[in-house]
Motif scaffolding. Structure first.
Motif, PDB file in Angstrom:
ATOM      1  N   ASN B  40      -0.820   1.499 -13.871  1.00 53.05           N
ATOM      2  CA  ASN B  40      -2.070   1.787 -13.196  1.00 53.05           C
ATOM      3  C   ASN B  40      -2.859   2.774 -14.031  1.00 53.05           C
ATOM      4  OD1 ASN B  40      -4.100   2.420 -11.500  1.00 53.05           O
ATOM      5  ND2 ASN B  40      -2.847   3.445  -9.972  1.00 53.05           N
ATOM      6  N   ALA B  42      -5.929   3.490 -13.235  1.00 51.81           N
ATOM      7  CA  ALA B  42      -6.948   4.052 -12.352  1.00 51.81           C
ATOM      8  C   ALA B  42      -6.437   5.286 -11.614  1.00 51.81           C
ATOM      9  CB  ALA B  42      -7.416   3.004 -11.351  1.00 51.81           C
ATOM     10  N   GLN B  43      -5.170   5.639 -11.849  1.00 50.91           N
ATOM     11  CA  GLN B  43      -4.590   6.758 -11.125  1.00 50.91           C
ATOM     12  C   GLN B  43      -5.418   8.033 -11.287  1.00 50.91           C
ATOM     13  OE1 GLN B  43      -2.338   6.928  -9.034  1.00 50.91           O
ATOM     14  NE2 GLN B  43      -1.382   8.919  -9.025  1.00 50.91           N
ATOM     15  N   GLN B  83      -4.986  -2.157  -3.688  1.00 47.84           N
ATOM     16  CA  GLN B  83      -3.953  -3.167  -3.920  1.00 47.84           C
ATOM     17  C   GLN B  83      -4.297  -4.472  -3.218  1.00 47.84           C
ATOM     18  OE1 GLN B  83      -1.205  -4.106  -5.337  1.00 47.84           O
ATOM     19  NE2 GLN B  83      -0.487  -5.617  -3.870  1.00 47.84           N
ATOM     20  N   ILE B  87      -6.054  -5.674  -6.689  1.00 44.18           N
ATOM     21  CA  ILE B  87      -4.924  -5.871  -7.598  1.00 44.18           C
ATOM     22  C   ILE B  87      -4.113  -7.106  -7.228  1.00 44.18           C
ATOM     23  CG2 ILE B  87      -2.862  -4.808  -8.562  1.00 44.18           C
ATOM     24  CD1 ILE B  87      -5.476  -3.505  -9.384  1.00 44.18           C
ATOM     25  N   VAL B  98      -3.803  -6.843 -15.080  1.00 44.21           N
ATOM     26  CA  VAL B  98      -3.887  -5.666 -14.216  1.00 44.21           C
ATOM     27  C   VAL B  98      -4.199  -4.423 -15.042  1.00 44.21           C
ATOM     28  CG1 VAL B  98      -2.596  -4.220 -12.633  1.00 44.21           C
ATOM     29  CG2 VAL B  98      -2.367  -6.664 -12.512  1.00 44.21           C
ATOM     30  N   THR B 102      -7.297  -2.281 -13.937  1.00 48.75           N
ATOM     31  CA  THR B 102      -7.221  -0.890 -13.472  1.00 48.75           C
ATOM     32  C   THR B 102      -8.068   0.014 -14.359  1.00 48.75           C
ATOM     33  OG1 THR B 102      -5.178  -0.641 -14.713  1.00 48.75           O
ATOM     34  CG2 THR B 102      -4.978  -1.034 -12.361  1.00 48.75           C
ATOM     35  N   LEU B 105     -11.332  -0.357 -12.856  1.00 47.01           N
ATOM     36  CA  LEU B 105     -11.366   0.403 -11.601  1.00 47.01           C
ATOM     37  C   LEU B 105     -11.559   1.875 -11.889  1.00 47.01           C
ATOM     38  CD1 LEU B 105      -8.568  -0.875  -9.224  1.00 47.01           C
ATOM     39  CD2 LEU B 105     -10.991  -0.669  -8.775  1.00 47.01           C
ATOM     40  N   SER B 106     -10.876   2.347 -12.939  1.00 48.22           N
ATOM     41  CA  SER B 106     -10.985   3.748 -13.301  1.00 48.22           C
ATOM     42  C   SER B 106     -12.434   4.099 -13.645  1.00 48.22           C
ATOM     43  CB  SER B 106     -10.063   4.033 -14.473  1.00 48.22           C
ATOM     44  OG  SER B 106     -10.420   5.185 -15.133  1.00 48.22           O
ATOM     45  N   TRP B 200       1.244   1.297  -3.616  1.00 51.95           N
ATOM     46  CA  TRP B 200      -0.047   1.793  -4.119  1.00 51.95           C
ATOM     47  C   TRP B 200      -0.537   2.953  -3.273  1.00 51.95           C
ATOM     48  CZ3 TRP B 200      -3.922   0.811  -7.811  1.00 51.95           C
ATOM     49  CH2 TRP B 200      -3.514  -0.039  -8.824  1.00 51.95           C
ATOM     50  N   SER B 204      -1.361   6.666  -4.709  1.00 55.95           N
ATOM     51  CA  SER B 204      -2.668   7.308  -4.602  1.00 55.95           C
ATOM     52  C   SER B 204      -2.582   8.600  -3.809  1.00 55.95           C
ATOM     53  CB  SER B 204      -3.663   6.361  -3.944  1.00 55.95           C
ATOM     54  OG  SER B 204      -3.703   5.171  -4.656  1.00 55.95           O
TER      55      SER B 204
END
Lengths: 343, 297
Positions: B40, B42-43, B83, B87, B98, B102, B105-106, B200, B204
């Motif tokens: 991930n 985007a974390q 998710q 995702i 993915v 991601t 997404l980030s 997920w 998060s």
């Protein structure tokens, strides 16, 4: 009767195709002249030049990611090494052509250095490792040993002089970049149709199958990476002379993502996909640039485009087009009453 | 001797604090990798979102504890939403997409953060944790920030509760089963969709908690979490990818090493940390916990 009409339509198709290619070449050659008549033609020409540079870079990335199946999220590292190496060598008084060759050797060596250990990594781990390589290189550019990259101040680049000709105007750079892009695409095409290129593609499709056919998977992964790095580095060199200013900020991690998204949007693993992606993303970015205070909006739109593309057409625009064609052909065949096998 | 000890202690505690936050992100990365073999990117953006949410809730007059809890829970649902909405759609096609999705997404979340709050750094030292005071230890003459201690303590509580959730509750067992073998788990009546969504969510939520805890140390800004999210992945690799406990240890090592490198020569901090990561992933791919999850090819 039917056969003849089919023949006629296919010959007509050929004529269309040939005239289309001739038209495209004519337009490509006359573009600077056309832009000269337009109101903000210089700006358009400049944008087109950037598109060419990004095309070369994402084509290079395509060799590694699209054809050889190794993800690379550190493209900006090789891009920046190519740009800085040429500029530093040129500033030291080395002739331009020689410095380009030397710089490409430096990039190739650097690519080899990262490819040898990285060839044993897969997917996500390769993504993480290449991201880390990008971070290390960017950090070393920002605080360079001995200050050879002029650190955060960046370096101004003199106009490119090749064979006594000074590439100062956008139009002259346009022709140079046009030729270089064409050569790069030609090179990629030739590479793919060579023994080595076919081995790389086989490696992408199935590591096990390729290995069982006697292909040294590791060796071909390294070759693909080095070829890709040199192409990205070459794009970096052209970028330096187009932008006329390079600094660590111009080569931040965002550039790696940009090359990746250009390749993905156009269609990875296709010859013209990167070009299509470079055109689309550069145009979208330039269109959004006009909006007041557009920084975050620009990035937001860019992120959304990438996200939607990954969600709905991960094969990119080329993939979507060929998918559409395939479906259309299928439908036509079914309508003709065939079982979809002949015709 | 006393001076060296003092210096080490002085560097250790902030390093451990950073390490705990990285460890929190690392847990998420490890769980995700075990569960669905993806990473991930985007974390970091979610961490930033959580920190901003916590900060703005406090601006509205909520207390420290309640705002942190609300931000954490809200980010749990953000993770579930990501998710389920994004995702899971992409996972079906190919896991490798993915990685890029991601990344997208980030970009989206980070820039949404910028749009909402602008590019300011809010000084939340007083607002978020009203303990910007130092704890003075007389015997070694060391000053330690209370925020650091609070952050370490809260992180430990979070880690222990995740451990108990995974090992002692029914849903935790289901999650571990689904991570081990999705098909077998599904045939036993476990909803893999649900366990992945919760994975997920946990990821998060832990990220947001970490963001809320680091707020008082660096100030809250839209891009606060980017480094923390990336370091979570780094720590997880260091500890042995896919092993939750390894990720905690790896995160702490990264935090401490980073702080020490920062003390030795700060301009090369990023390069040193990333080089350490590269050495680990290339020479010791199974990490500290010898988790054989990493795929070589």
């Amino acid at each position: 009767m039917e056969e003849r009409s089919k023949e006629r339509s296919s010959s007509r198709k050929n004529i269309y195709r040939i005239s289309g290619i001739v038209l495209a070449v004519l337009i490509a050659l006359l573009l600077p002249v056309i832009c000269g008549f337009l109101e903000s033609g210089a700006y358009y020409l400049n944008v087109i030049n950037y598109i060419f540079v990004y095309t070369i870079a994402s084509t290079g990335l395509n060799v590694m990611t699209g054809y050889s199946g190794q993800i690379n999220l550190g493209g900006a590292a090789y891009f920046s090494v190519g740009a800085y190496a040429v500029v530093i060598l040129c500033n030291a008084g080395v002739p331009t052509l020689l410095s380009v060759v030397l710089a490409m050797l430096v990039v190739a060596f650097f690519g080899f250095l990262t490819a040898v250990p990285a060839a044993k990594l897969k997917y996500h781990f390769l993504a993480l490792a290449t991201t880390a390589v990008g971070e290390v290189v960017n950090n070393l550019l920002t605080v360079s040993p001995g200050g050879i990259t002029n650190d955060t101040h960046g370096m101004f680049v003199k106009a490119l002089v090749l064979f006594g000709f000074k590439f100062k105007s956008d139009a002259s750079l346009y022709y140079l970049l046009l030729i270089m892009t064409a050569l790069c695409l030609l090179f990629t095409w030739a590479f793919l149709h060579s023994r080595t290129g076919r081995a790389c593609v086989a490696t992408r499709d199935s590591v096990d199958a390729a290995g069982s056919c006697g292909i040294d998977v590791r060796q071909y992964k390294i070759i693909a990476t080095v070829v890709s790095c040199v192409m990205i580095g070459f794009a970096g060199f052209l970028f330096a002379y187009l932008n006329r200013y390079i600094s660590p900020d111009t080569f931040a991690a965002g550039k790696s993502t940009m090359f990746m998204s250009m390749m993905m949007l156009g269609g990875s693993g296709t010859l013209f996909g990167p070009f299509l992606g470079a055109v689309l993303i550069t145009l979208i970015m330039e269109l959004l640039r006009g909006i007041q205070g557009s920084g975050p909006y620009m990035q937001l739109t860019y992120g959304f485009i990438l996200l939607i593309e990954m969600m709905f057409m991960p094969q990119g625009v080329s993939g979507a087009i060929s998918d559409y064609k395939y479906k259309k052909d299928r439908r036509r065949m079914e309508a003709a009453g065939g079982d979809g096998k002949d015709a | 001797m006393n001076d060296t000890l003092k210096l080490i202690l002085q560097l250790m505690i902030p390093g451990l604090c950073l390490g705990c936050v990285y460890g929190l992100n690392g847990i998420g990365a490890a769980l995700l990798y075990k569960g669905s073999h993806t990473i991930n990117n985007a974390q970091g953006a979610v961490v930033g979102f959580g920190a901003l949410l916590g900060y703005s809730l406090q601006n509205r007059g909520l207390g420290l504890i309640s705002s942190t809890i609300i931000a954490t829970i809200a980010c749990f649902f953000v993770g579930v939403l990501l998710q389920v909405g994004v995702i899971s759609q992409i996972e079906k096609k190919a896991p490798i997409y993915v990685v890029i999705a991601t990344l997208a997404l980030s970009i989206v979340i980070t820039n949404a953060n910028y749009l909402i709050v602008g590019s300011y750094t809010y000084d939340s030292a007083v607002i978020l944790i009203n303990v910007s005071k130092y704890l003075h230890i007389d015997s070694v003459n060391v000053d330690i920030l209370w925020s650091n201690i609070v952050a370490i303590a809260v992180s430990f509580i979070a880690m222990v509760s995740v451990h108990f959730f995974l090992n002692k509750t029914k849903f935790g067992s289901a999650m571990r089963a689904a991570a081990m073998d999705p098909f077998a788990a599904e045939s036993c009546g476990i909803s893999v969709v649900k366990t992945r969504a919760v994975t997920w969510g946990i990821m998060s939520a832990l990220g947001a908690l970490g963001g809320c805890l680091t707020g008082p140390l660096f100030g809250v800004s839209a891009g606060i979490g980017i480094a923390a999210g990336a370091k979570g992945n780094t720590g997880a690799v260091l500890g042995g990818y896919g092993n939750m406990y390894g990720a905690i240890i790896g995160g702490m090592i990264i935090g401490i090493v980073e702080t020490i490198f920062g003390y030795i020569y700060s301009p090369y901090q990023t390069a040193f940390t990333n080089a350490l990561f590269l050495i680990f992933i290339l020479l010791l791919p199974h990490g500290i916990m010898n988790e054989k999850a990493i795929e070589e090819g």
